[in-house]
Design an enzyme around this catalytic site. Structure first.
Site, PDB file in Angstrom:
ATOM      1  N   GLU A   1      44.197  39.172  35.270  1.00  0.00           N
ATOM      2  CA  GLU A   1      43.834  38.065  36.147  1.00  0.00           C
ATOM      3  C   GLU A   1      43.467  36.864  35.277  1.00  0.00           C
ATOM      4  O   GLU A   1      42.294  36.606  35.007  1.00  0.00           O
ATOM      5  CB  GLU A   1      42.654  38.451  37.052  1.00  0.00           C
ATOM      6  CG  GLU A   1      42.286  37.350  38.040  1.00  0.00           C
ATOM      7  CD  GLU A   1      40.823  37.406  38.484  1.00  0.00           C
ATOM      8  OE1 GLU A   1      40.541  36.857  39.563  1.00  0.00           O
ATOM      9  OE2 GLU A   1      39.982  37.971  37.750  1.00  0.00           O
TER      10      GLU A   1
ATOM     11  N   ASP B   1      39.924  37.451  46.475  1.00  0.00           N
ATOM     12  CA  ASP B   1      39.232  36.207  46.127  1.00  0.00           C
ATOM     13  C   ASP B   1      39.813  35.019  46.875  1.00  0.00           C
ATOM     14  O   ASP B   1      39.083  34.217  47.470  1.00  0.00           O
ATOM     15  CB  ASP B   1      39.346  35.939  44.622  1.00  0.00           C
ATOM     16  CG  ASP B   1      38.474  36.855  43.791  1.00  0.00           C
ATOM     17  OD1 ASP B   1      37.343  37.153  44.222  1.00  0.00           O
ATOM     18  OD2 ASP B   1      38.909  37.275  42.704  1.00  0.00           O
TER      19      ASP B   1
ATOM     20  N   ASP C   1      40.128  42.296  35.177  1.00  0.00           N
ATOM     21  CA  ASP C   1      39.400  41.255  35.907  1.00  0.00           C
ATOM     22  C   ASP C   1      38.959  40.140  34.961  1.00  0.00           C
ATOM     23  O   ASP C   1      38.627  40.400  33.800  1.00  0.00           O
ATOM     24  CB  ASP C   1      38.185  41.897  36.576  1.00  0.00           C
ATOM     25  CG  ASP C   1      37.328  40.905  37.333  1.00  0.00           C
ATOM     26  OD1 ASP C   1      37.802  40.377  38.353  1.00  0.00           O
ATOM     27  OD2 ASP C   1      36.176  40.656  36.899  1.00  0.00           O
TER      28      ASP C   1
END
Length: 420
Positions: free
Chosen positions: A214, A296, A189
């Site tokens: 990410e 997201d 992340d």
């Protein structure tokens, strides 16, 4: 420097999964999943997930968090979360193991919420729980006594100082523990928040089967208009992959940004100036994890959503092209049986025709209302509402839907994805 993939394997051993390039990932949650006994919900779906052909399921953060979604971690060694109990998580992991689908852990290590106030009156101490760090574990730019961050700041919470040796040692120990619990793959992340060299160290220390980062920053825009040339954007993602020692893949945000504009009637965007796909996929497909939405960008957050009436064009593109495709839970399970069945069919064709992360792409058309390509010299596809048919060989329709289609050539078992 740009990376152009070919059939020759890289010099360093990246493991069988990356060598084979036959992965299809499922993001197994959305932003609201914590409200619904998620581990139990997913366990019931594992037989279907396996039958559909997914090789790995990305699970939401499984450890204790200050926020129910899991992205403000606190006690990393507690497996009780808003998604369910430790017992139900382990039952899910065991069922995934039984059906030979790998569990991907969401690794949130850029920041961590403290348990007690320390330096500056900020909750930047971790007293009373495992990994009982003090303020030295927190970057000085987010209120701690550690060093400056090696990446971007995640504002509002203490950011972890990965330059501290004790921090890295503890994180590696935790990642190794997650592997023992039953997680095989890692998703890192907010990978922009700390140096990619630490990701390399964490992968080497915990040895996941597959990793993806990410690394999300903004595409290049001129006002509100997306620039045609996104080379600098995809190069930044490639630089991050390189800095992990090429041990990690990365989400192809470049392809997402371009594709969701292309489907609005700008399919010319899908061919770069050199005739290649314009995202990370076009330069380094074996490290490009393609997707059209996640928790997201889509879901109830909808920060950067893919046009809902063009979902199947998006999946037709990423499931026929090289790279490592990811399907979003909402699209697979919450958009109706028709969408799900169409995605499954595309996955079926990808597997049966052995399209993989390094398959070749020959773009035939890239105009306002039509995009067509031959992939791996095995399948031919088109998306858009323009009229077009392949002239090479004799093709047999394999599947089709609104604004997309695919076929296979009769003599050579090629596929042609046709549009209605």
């Amino acid at each position: 420097m740009d990376h152009l993939d070919n059939s020759v394997e890289e010099s360093n051993d990246l493991g069988a999964v990356l060598r084979k390039g036959r992965e299809i990932l499922l993001q197994g949650f959305n932003w609201e999943s914590h409200k619904y006994d998620w581990w139990e919900n997913l366990e019931k779906k594992v037989p279907d997930i396996a039958k559909s052909g997914f090789t790995s399921v990305w699970l939401p953060p499984a450890t204790h968090s200050f926020s129910p979604e899991g992205y403000l971690p606190q006690n990393l060694y507690s497996l009780s979360s808003s998604y369910g109990s430790e017992q139900s998580l382990k039952a899910l992991l065991q069922t995934l193991e039984k059906y030979k689908v790998r569990a991907m852990a969401d690794i949130v290590i850029n920041h961590r919420v403290g348990t007690t106030q320390g330096h500056g009156g900020i909750y930047n101490r971790y007293d009373g729980i495992p990994l009982a760090w003090d303020e030295l574990a927190v970057t000085s730019c987010t209120g701690g006594l550690g060093n400056q961050s090696t990446g971007d700041n995640f504002h509002g919470v203490p950011n972890i100082d990965h330059s501290q040796e004790f921090v890295r040692k503890d994180i590696i120990g935790w990642l190794q523990w997650l592997r023992c619990v039953g997680f095989h793959d890692f998703r890192f992340d907010f990978a922009k928040g700390y140096s990619a060299k630490y990701v390399k160290e964490y992968i080497e220390g915990a040895n996941p089967i597959f990793s993806v980062g990410e690394y999300w920053d903004s595409c290049n825009y001129n006002g509100s208009i997306l620039d045609y040339n996104q080379d600098s954007h995809r190069q930044r993602i490639i630089n991050w992959i390189d800095a992990t020692g090429q041990l990690s893949t990365a989400f192809d945000f470049t392809t997402k940004g371009i594709l969701q504009e292309a489907v609005k009637g700008q399919f010319w965007r899908l061919r770069d100036p050199k005739g290649k796909p314009p995202g990370v996929m076009g330069w380094w497909p074996s490290r490009a994890v393609t997707f059209i939405d996640n928790h997201d960008t889509g879901s109830t957050q909808a920060h950067w959503p893919f046009p809902s009436d063009h979902i199947m064009e998006g999946y037709t593109y990423i499931l026929t092209h090289p790279g490592i495709p990811t399907v979003f839970y909402d699209h697979f399970y919450d958009c109706g049986d028709s969408i799900r069945e169409q995605i499954v069919k595309l996955m079926e064709i990808r597997r049966s025709e052995d399209i993989h992360s390094r398959s070749s792409v020959r773009i035939l058309e890239a105009q306002d209302n039509i995009y067509s390509a031959i992939i791996g010299e095995k399948i031919c596809m088109k998306i858009g509402d323009g009229s077009w048919c392949p002239t090479e060989g004799e093709w047999r329709l394999a599947t089709s839907g609104q604004r997309y289609a695919m076929s296979e050539i009769k003599l050579h078992l090629y596929l042609w994805l046709c549009i209605l």
